[in-house]
Design a protein around this motif. Structure first.
Motif, PDB file in Angstrom:
ATOM      1  N   UNK A 127      34.092  36.049  -7.710  1.00  0.00           N
ATOM      2  CA  UNK A 127      33.624  37.283  -7.084  1.00  0.00           C
ATOM      3  C   UNK A 127      32.293  37.673  -7.710  1.00  0.00           C
ATOM      4  N   UNK A 128      31.316  37.986  -6.873  1.00  0.00           N
ATOM      5  CA  UNK A 128      29.989  38.362  -7.338  1.00  0.00           C
ATOM      6  C   UNK A 128      29.738  39.831  -7.009  1.00  0.00           C
ATOM      7  N   UNK A 129      29.399  40.616  -8.034  1.00  0.00           N
ATOM      8  CA  UNK A 129      29.040  42.015  -7.865  1.00  0.00           C
ATOM      9  C   UNK A 129      27.623  42.204  -8.396  1.00  0.00           C
ATOM     10  N   UNK A 130      26.888  43.139  -7.805  1.00  0.00           N
ATOM     11  CA  UNK A 130      25.497  43.355  -8.209  1.00  0.00           C
ATOM     12  C   UNK A 130      25.219  44.838  -8.388  1.00  0.00           C
ATOM     13  N   UNK A 131      24.555  45.151  -9.493  1.00  0.00           N
ATOM     14  CA  UNK A 131      24.075  46.506  -9.778  1.00  0.00           C
ATOM     15  C   UNK A 131      22.605  46.355 -10.111  1.00  0.00           C
ATOM     16  N   UNK A 132      21.730  46.809  -9.215  1.00  0.00           N
ATOM     17  CA  UNK A 132      20.311  46.496  -9.400  1.00  0.00           C
ATOM     18  C   UNK A 132      19.430  47.684  -9.066  1.00  0.00           C
ATOM     19  N   UNK A 133      18.209  47.603  -9.559  1.00  0.00           N
ATOM     20  CA  UNK A 133      17.241  48.677  -9.382  1.00  0.00           C
ATOM     21  C   UNK A 133      16.179  48.343  -8.369  1.00  0.00           C
ATOM     22  N   UNK A 134      16.539  47.641  -7.310  1.00  0.00           N
ATOM     23  CA  UNK A 134      15.572  47.234  -6.301  1.00  0.00           C
ATOM     24  C   UNK A 134      15.772  48.015  -5.015  1.00  0.00           C
ATOM     25  N   UNK A 135      14.743  48.021  -4.180  1.00  0.00           N
ATOM     26  CA  UNK A 135      14.877  48.576  -2.847  1.00  0.00           C
ATOM     27  C   UNK A 135      15.610  47.572  -1.977  1.00  0.00           C
ATOM     28  N   UNK A 136      16.011  47.987  -0.778  1.00  0.00           N
ATOM     29  CA  UNK A 136      16.784  47.109   0.096  1.00  0.00           C
ATOM     30  C   UNK A 136      16.045  45.824   0.412  1.00  0.00           C
ATOM     31  N   UNK A 137      14.736  45.912   0.656  1.00  0.00           N
ATOM     32  CA  UNK A 137      13.978  44.715   0.982  1.00  0.00           C
ATOM     33  C   UNK A 137      13.873  43.763  -0.194  1.00  0.00           C
ATOM     34  N   UNK A 138      13.604  44.297  -1.385  1.00  0.00           N
ATOM     35  CA  UNK A 138      13.444  43.456  -2.571  1.00  0.00           C
ATOM     36  C   UNK A 138      14.752  42.801  -2.977  1.00  0.00           C
ATOM     37  N   UNK A 139      15.853  43.498  -2.773  1.00  0.00           N
ATOM     38  CA  UNK A 139      17.139  42.976  -3.213  1.00  0.00           C
ATOM     39  C   UNK A 139      17.960  42.314  -2.131  1.00  0.00           C
ATOM     40  N   UNK A 140      17.321  41.943  -1.023  1.00  0.00           N
ATOM     41  CA  UNK A 140      18.071  41.431   0.121  1.00  0.00           C
ATOM     42  C   UNK A 140      18.802  40.133  -0.198  1.00  0.00           C
ATOM     43  N   UNK A 141      18.167  39.233  -0.960  1.00  0.00           N
ATOM     44  CA  UNK A 141      18.814  37.960  -1.274  1.00  0.00           C
ATOM     45  C   UNK A 141      20.032  38.164  -2.169  1.00  0.00           C
ATOM     46  N   UNK A 142      19.896  39.025  -3.170  1.00  0.00           N
ATOM     47  CA  UNK A 142      21.024  39.318  -4.038  1.00  0.00           C
ATOM     48  C   UNK A 142      22.127  40.024  -3.254  1.00  0.00           C
ATOM     49  N   UNK A 143      21.731  40.907  -2.355  1.00  0.00           N
ATOM     50  CA  UNK A 143      22.699  41.622  -1.523  1.00  0.00           C
ATOM     51  C   UNK A 143      23.501  40.642  -0.680  1.00  0.00           C
ATOM     52  N   UNK A 144      22.848  39.613  -0.164  1.00  0.00           N
ATOM     53  CA  UNK A 144      23.533  38.627   0.665  1.00  0.00           C
ATOM     54  C   UNK A 144      24.548  37.820  -0.134  1.00  0.00           C
ATOM     55  N   UNK A 145      24.310  37.653  -1.450  1.00  0.00           N
ATOM     56  CA  UNK A 145      25.215  36.859  -2.281  1.00  0.00           C
ATOM     57  C   UNK A 145      26.376  37.680  -2.834  1.00  0.00           C
ATOM     58  N   UNK A 146      26.177  38.982  -2.967  1.00  0.00           N
ATOM     59  CA  UNK A 146      27.176  39.820  -3.630  1.00  0.00           C
ATOM     60  C   UNK A 146      28.289  40.237  -2.680  1.00  0.00           C
ATOM     61  N   UNK A 147      29.513  40.219  -3.182  1.00  0.00           N
ATOM     62  CA  UNK A 147      30.629  40.757  -2.426  1.00  0.00           C
ATOM     63  C   UNK A 147      30.547  42.282  -2.353  1.00  0.00           C
ATOM     64  N   UNK A 148      29.967  42.889  -3.373  1.00  0.00           N
ATOM     65  CA  UNK A 148      29.726  44.328  -3.378  1.00  0.00           C
ATOM     66  C   UNK A 148      28.484  44.581  -4.211  1.00  0.00           C
ATOM     67  N   UNK A 149      27.702  45.583  -3.796  1.00  0.00           N
ATOM     68  CA  UNK A 149      26.428  45.851  -4.468  1.00  0.00           C
ATOM     69  C   UNK A 149      26.186  47.350  -4.529  1.00  0.00           C
ATOM     70  N   UNK A 150      25.657  47.808  -5.654  1.00  0.00           N
ATOM     71  CA  UNK A 150      25.208  49.181  -5.798  1.00  0.00           C
ATOM     72  C   UNK A 150      23.739  49.134  -6.187  1.00  0.00           C
ATOM     73  N   UNK A 151      22.879  49.626  -5.299  1.00  0.00           N
ATOM     74  CA  UNK A 151      21.438  49.594  -5.533  1.00  0.00           C
ATOM     75  C   UNK A 151      20.961  50.952  -6.020  1.00  0.00           C
ATOM     76  N   UNK A 152      20.153  50.930  -7.075  1.00  0.00           N
ATOM     77  CA  UNK A 152      19.588  52.158  -7.639  1.00  0.00           C
ATOM     78  C   UNK A 152      18.074  51.997  -7.644  1.00  0.00           C
ATOM     79  N   UNK A 153      17.392  52.384  -6.562  1.00  0.00           N
ATOM     80  CA  UNK A 153      15.939  52.210  -6.505  1.00  0.00           C
ATOM     81  C   UNK A 153      15.243  53.022  -7.571  1.00  0.00           C
ATOM     82  N   UNK A 154      13.990  52.665  -7.903  1.00  0.00           N
ATOM     83  CA  UNK A 154      13.271  53.359  -8.979  1.00  0.00           C
ATOM     84  C   UNK A 154      13.199  54.871  -8.785  1.00  0.00           C
ATOM     85  N   UNK A 155      13.035  55.321  -7.548  1.00  0.00           N
ATOM     86  CA  UNK A 155      13.019  56.748  -7.256  1.00  0.00           C
ATOM     87  C   UNK A 155      14.314  57.108  -6.567  1.00  0.00           C
TER      88      UNK A 155
END
Length: 209
Positions: A127-155
């Motif tokens: 199972x792959x989970x992702x917690x990252x500080x990218x915008x949706x466009x920047x983190x799209x590849x990681x988002x596609x790999x993760x079963x669940x993702x929580x994105x925290x953009x810089x702003x």
């Protein structure tokens, strides 16, 4: 950030999407490791090692009675002479088995090398989970790999005066991951949480990190 400040921060954020999101993501993490009993791996980037989150999850594992939450920190570079639990390199990802959980923490879009390793981990059945500080466009590849993702953009938009960033959200996720009791009324939940935190602070588990 100590445990009492985490509890107060959660009270400030009560009712906002961020408190709900961190609880949801923490629930996914907890259910993944407790359901499969396969172990939790934590990996960041060469520039950003989530050792602080690893330490907090280790504490939560001891305090909550959920040993499955205690993670293995996977490092891009292992300095000589460090303790055994801080000496796990990227080769550990190649040995990831079905039933294990990999939590990827990145403040920016991960490089191709890390993405390839994460892809192999998922293909191997983990199972792959992702917690990252990218915008949706920047983190799209990681988002596609993760079963669940929580994105925290810089702003981070917030209706409160509290500033939220990736480090703060990690504290909220680790605290929520150790909670396995059914929901209780808000006022009681806050009092019970503070009482539990006071006990934890006066009798901490032996440090590993």
């Amino acid at each position: 950030m100590d445990a009492v400040r985490v509890a107060l921060l959660r009270e400030v954020l009560a009712g906002t999407e961020w408190l709900q999101s961190t609880r949801r993501f923490a629930g996914t993490l907890r259910s993944s490791v407790t359901r499969h009993h396969g172990g939790l791996l934590l990996v960041g980037t060469a520039e950003y090692e989530p050792w602080h989150l690893a330490a907090h999850l280790d504490d939560e594992a001891a305090w909550s009675g959920l040993p499955e939450l205690s993670p293995t920190l996977v490092r891009h570079r292992v300095p000589p002479g460090v303790p055994a639990h801080l000496s796990v390199g990227l080769g550990r990802l190649e040995a990831t088995r079905r039933g294990e959980t990999l939590l990827v923490i990145t403040p920016q879009a991960p490089g191709e090398g890390l993405l390839e390793r994460v892809h192999d981990v998922r293909r191997g059945g983990a199972t792959v989970l992702a917690l990252d500080g990218t915008s949706d466009g920047e983190g799209s590849e990681l988002c596609a790999l993760a079963h669940d993702r929580l994105a925290v953009p810089p702003t981070v938009p917030s209706s409160t005066s509290t500033e939220l960033d990736l480090d703060t959200v990690q504290h909220l996720v680790s605290a929520a991951a150790g909670e396995n009791s059914p929901p209780v009324p808000r006022g009681r939940r806050f009092r019970d949480r503070l009482a539990r935190l006071a006990d934890q602070l006066t009798a901490p588990p032996p440090p590993r990190w």
